[in-house]
Design a protein around this motif. Structure first.
Motif, PDB file in Angstrom:
ATOM      1  N   PRO A  22       0.833  -1.212   0.000  1.00 24.74           N
ATOM      2  CA  PRO A  22       0.000   0.000   0.000  1.00 24.74           C
ATOM      3  C   PRO A  22       0.866   1.260   0.000  1.00 24.74           C
ATOM      4  O   PRO A  22       1.815   1.381   0.769  1.00 24.74           O
ATOM      5  CB  PRO A  22      -0.806  -0.138   1.296  1.00 24.74           C
ATOM      6  N   ASP A  23       0.541   2.176  -0.897  1.00 25.15           N
ATOM      7  CA  ASP A  23       1.292   3.424  -0.964  1.00 25.15           C
ATOM      8  C   ASP A  23       0.672   4.450  -0.020  1.00 25.15           C
ATOM      9  O   ASP A  23      -0.546   4.672  -0.048  1.00 25.15           O
ATOM     10  CB  ASP A  23       1.267   3.967  -2.392  1.00 25.15           C
ATOM     11  N   PRO A  24       1.474   5.102   0.836  1.00 26.93           N
ATOM     12  CA  PRO A  24       0.923   6.040   1.828  1.00 26.93           C
ATOM     13  C   PRO A  24       0.095   7.160   1.206  1.00 26.93           C
ATOM     14  O   PRO A  24      -0.958   7.526   1.738  1.00 26.93           O
ATOM     15  CB  PRO A  24       2.167   6.584   2.530  1.00 26.93           C
ATOM     16  N   LEU A  25       0.547   7.709   0.086  1.00 27.84           N
ATOM     17  CA  LEU A  25      -0.181   8.821  -0.526  1.00 27.84           C
ATOM     18  C   LEU A  25      -1.497   8.350  -1.125  1.00 27.84           C
ATOM     19  O   LEU A  25      -2.542   8.996  -0.948  1.00 27.84           O
ATOM     20  CB  LEU A  25       0.698   9.488  -1.591  1.00 27.84           C
ATOM     21  N   MET A  26      -1.472   7.214  -1.807  1.00 28.53           N
ATOM     22  CA  MET A  26      -2.709   6.703  -2.389  1.00 28.53           C
ATOM     23  C   MET A  26      -3.708   6.280  -1.318  1.00 28.53           C
ATOM     24  O   MET A  26      -4.922   6.421  -1.490  1.00 28.53           O
ATOM     25  CB  MET A  26      -2.408   5.547  -3.344  1.00 28.53           C
ATOM     26  N   GLU A  27      -3.188   5.758  -0.218  1.00 28.53           N
ATOM     27  CA  GLU A  27      -4.079   5.423   0.893  1.00 28.53           C
ATOM     28  C   GLU A  27      -4.701   6.682   1.480  1.00 28.53           C
ATOM     29  O   GLU A  27      -5.881   6.699   1.851  1.00 28.53           O
ATOM     30  CB  GLU A  27      -3.304   4.655   1.975  1.00 28.53           C
ATOM     31  N   LEU A  28      -3.925   7.752   1.553  1.00 32.71           N
ATOM     32  CA  LEU A  28      -4.458   9.037   2.034  1.00 32.71           C
ATOM     33  C   LEU A  28      -5.519   9.560   1.067  1.00 32.71           C
ATOM     34  O   LEU A  28      -6.567  10.061   1.500  1.00 32.71           O
ATOM     35  CB  LEU A  28      -3.322  10.045   2.177  1.00 32.71           C
ATOM     36  N   LEU A  29      -5.250   9.435  -0.222  1.00 33.31           N
ATOM     37  CA  LEU A  29      -6.231   9.873  -1.218  1.00 33.31           C
ATOM     38  C   LEU A  29      -7.560   9.152  -1.021  1.00 33.31           C
ATOM     39  O   LEU A  29      -8.630   9.776  -1.054  1.00 33.31           O
ATOM     40  CB  LEU A  29      -5.680   9.615  -2.621  1.00 33.31           C
ATOM     41  N   GLU A 332       1.993   9.185   9.559  1.00 29.47           N
ATOM     42  CA  GLU A 332       2.056   7.762   9.882  1.00 29.47           C
ATOM     43  C   GLU A 332       1.133   7.376  11.035  1.00 29.47           C
ATOM     44  O   GLU A 332       0.737   6.220  11.156  1.00 29.47           O
ATOM     45  CB  GLU A 332       3.497   7.379  10.240  1.00 29.47           C
ATOM     46  N   LEU A 333       0.773   8.341  11.853  1.00 26.85           N
ATOM     47  CA  LEU A 333      -0.051   8.056  13.022  1.00 26.85           C
ATOM     48  C   LEU A 333      -1.536   8.281  12.782  1.00 26.85           C
ATOM     49  O   LEU A 333      -2.352   8.018  13.662  1.00 26.85           O
ATOM     50  CB  LEU A 333       0.420   8.904  14.213  1.00 26.85           C
ATOM     51  N   ASN A 334      -1.885   8.786  11.601  1.00 23.50           N
ATOM     52  CA  ASN A 334      -3.283   9.128  11.348  1.00 23.50           C
ATOM     53  C   ASN A 334      -3.609   8.838   9.880  1.00 23.50           C
ATOM     54  O   ASN A 334      -3.045   9.463   8.979  1.00 23.50           O
ATOM     55  CB  ASN A 334      -3.529  10.605  11.657  1.00 23.50           C
ATOM     56  N   ALA A 335      -4.497   7.902   9.648  1.00 21.09           N
ATOM     57  CA  ALA A 335      -4.856   7.519   8.279  1.00 21.09           C
ATOM     58  C   ALA A 335      -5.454   8.685   7.504  1.00 21.09           C
ATOM     59  O   ALA A 335      -5.360   8.734   6.266  1.00 21.09           O
ATOM     60  CB  ALA A 335      -5.846   6.351   8.304  1.00 21.09           C
ATOM     61  N   GLN A 336      -6.058   9.643   8.221  1.00 11.99           N
ATOM     62  CA  GLN A 336      -6.642  10.814   7.578  1.00 11.99           C
ATOM     63  C   GLN A 336      -5.591  11.855   7.207  1.00 11.99           C
ATOM     64  O   GLN A 336      -5.901  12.851   6.568  1.00 11.99           O
ATOM     65  CB  GLN A 336      -7.675  11.458   8.510  1.00 11.99           C
ATOM     66  N   GLY A 337      -4.340  11.614   7.615  1.00 14.83           N
ATOM     67  CA  GLY A 337      -3.288  12.574   7.330  1.00 14.83           C
ATOM     68  C   GLY A 337      -3.358  13.786   8.234  1.00 14.83           C
ATOM     69  O   GLY A 337      -4.088  13.819   9.224  1.00 14.83           O
ATOM     70  N   LYS A 338      -2.616  14.811   7.866  1.00 15.67           N
ATOM     71  CA  LYS A 338      -2.580  16.046   8.643  1.00 15.67           C
ATOM     72  C   LYS A 338      -2.776  17.226   7.710  1.00 15.67           C
ATOM     73  O   LYS A 338      -2.134  17.314   6.660  1.00 15.67           O
ATOM     74  CB  LYS A 338      -1.235  16.181   9.366  1.00 15.67           C
ATOM     75  N   MET A 339      -3.667  18.134   8.088  1.00 16.01           N
ATOM     76  CA  MET A 339      -3.857  19.330   7.288  1.00 16.01           C
ATOM     77  C   MET A 339      -2.752  20.324   7.646  1.00 16.01           C
ATOM     78  O   MET A 339      -2.703  20.859   8.743  1.00 16.01           O
ATOM     79  CB  MET A 339      -5.236  19.963   7.513  1.00 16.01           C
ATOM     80  N   ALA A 340      -1.871  20.582   6.705  1.00 17.83           N
ATOM     81  CA  ALA A 340      -0.712  21.432   6.954  1.00 17.83           C
ATOM     82  C   ALA A 340      -0.963  22.885   6.619  1.00 17.83           C
ATOM     83  O   ALA A 340      -0.188  23.765   7.011  1.00 17.83           O
ATOM     84  CB  ALA A 340       0.478  20.936   6.144  1.00 17.83           C
ATOM     85  N   TYR A 341      -2.068  23.150   5.893  1.00 22.05           N
ATOM     86  CA  TYR A 341      -2.344  24.532   5.450  1.00 22.05           C
ATOM     87  C   TYR A 341      -3.795  24.649   5.053  1.00 22.05           C
ATOM     88  O   TYR A 341      -4.385  23.721   4.507  1.00 22.05           O
ATOM     89  CB  TYR A 341      -1.452  24.841   4.246  1.00 22.05           C
ATOM     90  N   GLN A 342      -4.353  25.818   5.340  1.00 20.81           N
ATOM     91  CA  GLN A 342      -5.720  26.121   4.906  1.00 20.81           C
ATOM     92  C   GLN A 342      -5.810  27.619   4.684  1.00 20.81           C
ATOM     93  O   GLN A 342      -5.346  28.417   5.502  1.00 20.81           O
ATOM     94  CB  GLN A 342      -6.750  25.693   5.958  1.00 20.81           C
ATOM     95  N   ALA A 343      -6.379  28.012   3.548  1.00 16.37           N
ATOM     96  CA  ALA A 343      -6.511  29.444   3.240  1.00 16.37           C
ATOM     97  C   ALA A 343      -7.641  29.648   2.250  1.00 16.37           C
ATOM     98  O   ALA A 343      -7.866  28.822   1.355  1.00 16.37           O
ATOM     99  CB  ALA A 343      -5.216  29.980   2.660  1.00 16.37           C
ATOM    100  N   GLU A 344      -8.332  30.768   2.411  1.00 19.52           N
ATOM    101  CA  GLU A 344      -9.325  31.155   1.426  1.00 19.52           C
ATOM    102  C   GLU A 344      -8.607  31.843   0.271  1.00 19.52           C
ATOM    103  O   GLU A 344      -7.816  32.754   0.481  1.00 19.52           O
ATOM    104  CB  GLU A 344     -10.350  32.095   2.032  1.00 19.52           C
TER     105      GLU A 344
END
Length: 346
Positions: A22-29, A332-344
């Motif tokens: 399983p690829d980490p990025l594809m699993e996150l997608l 690695e600790l959260n299957a939902q990943g981490k939101m590193a940035y958010q902006a309007e």
């Protein structure tokens, strides 16, 4: 808070994902594929490393097929829109036979997707290809590699292309923008218009002293003084895939002129293996090329966000015509990943 009416996930440079696990990025997608409202996943080119999809019998063919199958499996069952565009690796890294590679990949991917026209622009054409989404949003796909490609490049009706010349390409793009002037417009291409990373000519001191680390992170062979020649060449003259390349400079200049006349426009690209949000001349520029690996990036003068980490951008278009950009990275600790940035966006 306004309701999200459409969401776009931007996945760039996914051609080196894991083949046999399983690829980490594809699993996150998979975790982020929306089901509550209409959406799209756009793969921003370089879908297969290192040379795209070779012909049958080539020693790299089976591996390339496996990579493309992994893309299909990641979105299998997803009910939203899927779009692939091509990058320099998909055109056999710009070599003379690149057209054969990109058309071969288009046919293979569209066969995986049951014959659906998911590879845009079609036939290796430059575009632009308009994809109407709803009353508030239009997506436009352009083929940036076409402009710097060696060998055969399709153009005109005889090759199944809408533009018969470079000048007509710009005219058609301007017409699409004019007709959608009251909408949000998302233009997607493989190459960025602006970047504060390697292809944009931005390097660390390390790259001047150890220039081979530009290509391999652990290639610490010191070349003091003479080592600066490579970064300077990349910055001011440019390899074919760099933003300073003469042919690409021409495309950038014309696109910037067209984009700058439309305040509701977003341009999204891959190519750089990082995540960037740049705002310049009333246009939001998104770089989302970090699906397979991450490389050096810095937050430049017009940068709002820059991060070297595996991940992707999401754009959330709301009912009040506002757009929120989010950068999600693998955790690695959260299957939902981490939101590193958010902006309007503007």
């Amino acid at each position: 808070m306004a309701e999200t009416v459409f969401e776009v996930i931007l996945v760039g440079d996914s051609g080196n994902i894991a083949r046999y696990k399983p690829d980490p990025l594809m699993e996150l997608l998979k975790q982020h594929l929306p089901d509550a409202y209409p959406s799209a996943v756009i793969f921003l080119g370089d879908n297969v490393y290192p040379h795209g999809l070779p012909e049958k019998g080539d020693r790299l063919r089976a591996d390339a097929e496996l990579v493309l199958q992994k893309h299909y499996e990641a979105v299998k069952g997803y009910t939203g829109k899927v779009i692939f565009i091509s990058g320099n690796h998909d055109w056999n890294k710009g070599k003379d036979d690149g057209f054969d590679y990109v058309v071969r990949q288009e046919k293979y991917i569209e066969k995986l997707f049951g014959g659906e026209n998911v590879y845009l622009p079609s036939n290796g054409c430059p575009g632009p290809k308009e994809v109407p989404i709803n009353d508030d949003l239009t997506i436009v796909a352009i083929n940036t590699q076409w402009w710097i490609q060696r060998g055969f490049r399709p153009i005109g009706a005889k090759d199944g292309c809408s533009a018969s010349s470079e000048e007509e390409f710009y005219a058609l793009l301007q017409d699409i923008i004019d007709r959608n002037i009251n909408k949000k417009i998302l233009v997607v291409g493989h190459y960025p218009i602006y970047s504060y990373s390697l292809h944009g000519g931005k390097f660390k001191f390390k790259h001047h002293l150890f220039p081979l680390t530009i290509y391999r992170k652990k290639a610490f062979m010191p070349m003091p003084v003479i080592g600066s020649l490579l970064p300077l060449y990349r910055k001011y003259i440019g390899a074919p895939e760099d933003l300073s390349n003469l042919r690409f400079r021409e495309l950038r200049k014309n696109l910037k002129a067209i984009f700058g006349r439309h305040p509701n426009l977003i341009y999204a690209a891959g190519h750089e293996h990082n995540l960037q949000h740049i705002y310049k001349n009333q246009v939001d520029y998104i770089v989302s090329g970090a699906a397979s690996k991450s490389t050096y990036v810095r937050k430049g003068k017009y940068g709002k966000f820059a991060l070297a980490a595996k991940g992707f951008f999401k754009l959330k278009f709301s009912s009040d015509q506002k757009t929120v950009a989010e950068a999600w990275v693998v955790d690695e600790l959260n299957a939902q990943g981490k939101m590193a940035y958010q902006a309007e966006l503007h």
